[in-house]
Design an enzyme around this catalytic site. Structure first.
Site, mmCIF file in Angstrom:
data_model
loop_
_atom_site.group_PDB
_atom_site.id
_atom_site.type_symbol
_atom_site.label_atom_id
_atom_site.label_comp_id
_atom_site.label_asym_id
_atom_site.label_seq_id
_atom_site.Cartn_x
_atom_site.Cartn_y
_atom_site.Cartn_z
ATOM 1 N N ARG A 104 -4.997 5.760 -8.552
ATOM 2 C CA ARG A 104 -4.677 7.160 -8.902
ATOM 3 C C ARG A 104 -4.852 7.382 -10.407
ATOM 4 N NH1 ARG A 104 1.513 8.119 -7.477
ATOM 5 N NH2 ARG A 104 1.225 6.354 -6.089
ATOM 6 N N LEU A 140 0.862 -1.180 0.000
ATOM 7 C CA LEU A 140 0.000 0.000 0.000
ATOM 8 C C LEU A 140 0.899 1.230 0.000
ATOM 9 C CD1 LEU A 140 -2.926 -0.515 2.567
ATOM 10 C CD2 LEU A 140 -3.143 -0.007 0.138
ATOM 11 N N ASP A 141 0.583 2.229 -0.834
ATOM 12 C CA ASP A 141 1.362 3.461 -0.848
ATOM 13 C C ASP A 141 1.372 4.102 0.544
ATOM 14 O OD1 ASP A 141 1.923 3.218 -3.514
ATOM 15 O OD2 ASP A 141 0.376 4.619 -4.180
ATOM 16 N N PRO A 142 2.444 4.830 0.894
ATOM 17 C CA PRO A 142 2.474 5.489 2.205
ATOM 18 C C PRO A 142 1.265 6.379 2.473
ATOM 19 C CG PRO A 142 4.656 5.524 1.229
ATOM 20 C CD PRO A 142 3.734 4.968 0.175
#
Length: 329
Positions: free
Chosen positions: A187, A51-53
């Protein structure tokens, strides 16, 4: 001056199971994994997809024998709740980048629904430059930070559903639930929806709410885990088979289980199946397999120490799986 005496470091131990973690914003997936691993004093651990930060939400963590099945969760469909900010694009597609290209937002509910519907089904996505996807051994975001844009190949993904949760006309924020295949870039989806609406958009928030059969509402935060005693933490460790919860179950007698663990194919009066999970007579997980022409053929098996370790852990309140089908061979 006498140096302070540090308490002895707690020894690591062999633990087997899955912990459902609610990853906090600002943490990398590996940071969260290492923190939980330390609190559980586990020897071996891994997560089931980054998971992205800036993203939060469900991060299944695998310990010991469960790491053998982490790919199953990695390959599973995912569900996200995404917040889109309409009317402005970002250099990274999310809040990490610089905002640019402001545009007026003049959309109604029908236009929002139509724009989302355009991206349901199989679609091709161009991986964003600000992603962990690698080219020539180097992550794309490393090229992006150096100001270099490299050629990328579109990837085919499947978006099963997009449901509109909320629309704030004054703030121009759209909240959607997205159920999609692995490898989908939310995104990029946000940017594509903004393009379809002719006003631009970027991802303002992202929370993973499901991964295969696993759900966020059963996950713990790091703060909750920190506040627990060691026994309480262990009580939330689920058996490895939760990663295979929607697979049919084959239960073997003790002698047949021993032969399977020795690598031998077993004859079963069962139909062909691409993937099953195999248990012994006491309910202990033995591994994953497939059935072809009446033969049970192992794919990933637990080692004898792992089987013994899981049996020992059943003295702790490990939560049992909920199989969708069980058959006895």
């Amino acid at each position: 001056m006498t140096a302070p005496v540090r308490p002895p470091r707690q020894p690591r131990r062999a633990l087997h199971g899955v912990l459902l973690l609610d990853k906090p914003r600002g943490w990398t997936s590996n940071d969260a994994l290492q923190k939980a691993k330390g609190m559980l004093r586990a020897e071996k651990a891994g997560h089931t997809g980054t998971l992205d930060p800036l993203a939060t939400g469900l991060l299944p963590l695998c310990f010991g024998a469960a790491t053998k099945f982490s790919q199953v969760s990695l390959d599973a469909d995912k569900t996200y709740r995404a917040t889109l900010q309409l009317g402005q694009r970002s250099t990274t597609g999310d809040l990490e980048g610089e905002l640019f290209d402001p545009r007026p937002v003049q959309v109604d509910a029908d236009q929002l629904a139509a724009a989302c519907a355009r991206f349901v089904g199989e679609i091709d996505q161009l991986p964003p430059m600000h992603s962990a996807l690698k080219k020539d051994g180097k992550a794309l975001y490393e090229y992006a930070r150096a100001g270099v844009e490299v050629e990328r190949t579109p990837r085919r993904v499947t978006i099963h559903a997009i449901d509109i949760v909320a629309w704030d006309d004054a703030a121009h924020t759209l909240v959607i639930d997205v159920r999609c295949s692995k490898g989908t870039y939310i995104r990029t989806l946000a940017e594509d929806i903004g393009t379809a609406l002719a006003c631009g958009a970027h991802l303002a928030g992202l929370r993973r709410t499901a991964s295969g059969p696993l759900r966020l509402d059963e996950a713990l935060t790091l703060e909750q885990l920190q506040a627990m005693s060691e026994d309480e933490r262990l009580s939330h460790l689920r058996p490895p088979e939760v990663l295979l919860a929607d697979w049919p179950v084959v239960t073997l007698a003790a002698d047949e289980a021993a032969r399977l663990l020795a690598g031998m194919r077993r004859r079963v009066a069962l139909p062909d199946a691409a993937q099953v999970r195999v248990h012994g007579p006491d309910g202990a997980l033995l591994g994953s397999a497939h059935i072809t022409a009446g033969q049970l053929i192992a794919d990933r098996l637990l080692s004898p120490p792992e089987v013994a370790g899981l049996a020992a852990q059943r003295g702790a309140p490990l939560r049992p799986p909920d199989p969708i089908a069980a058959v006895t061979a």
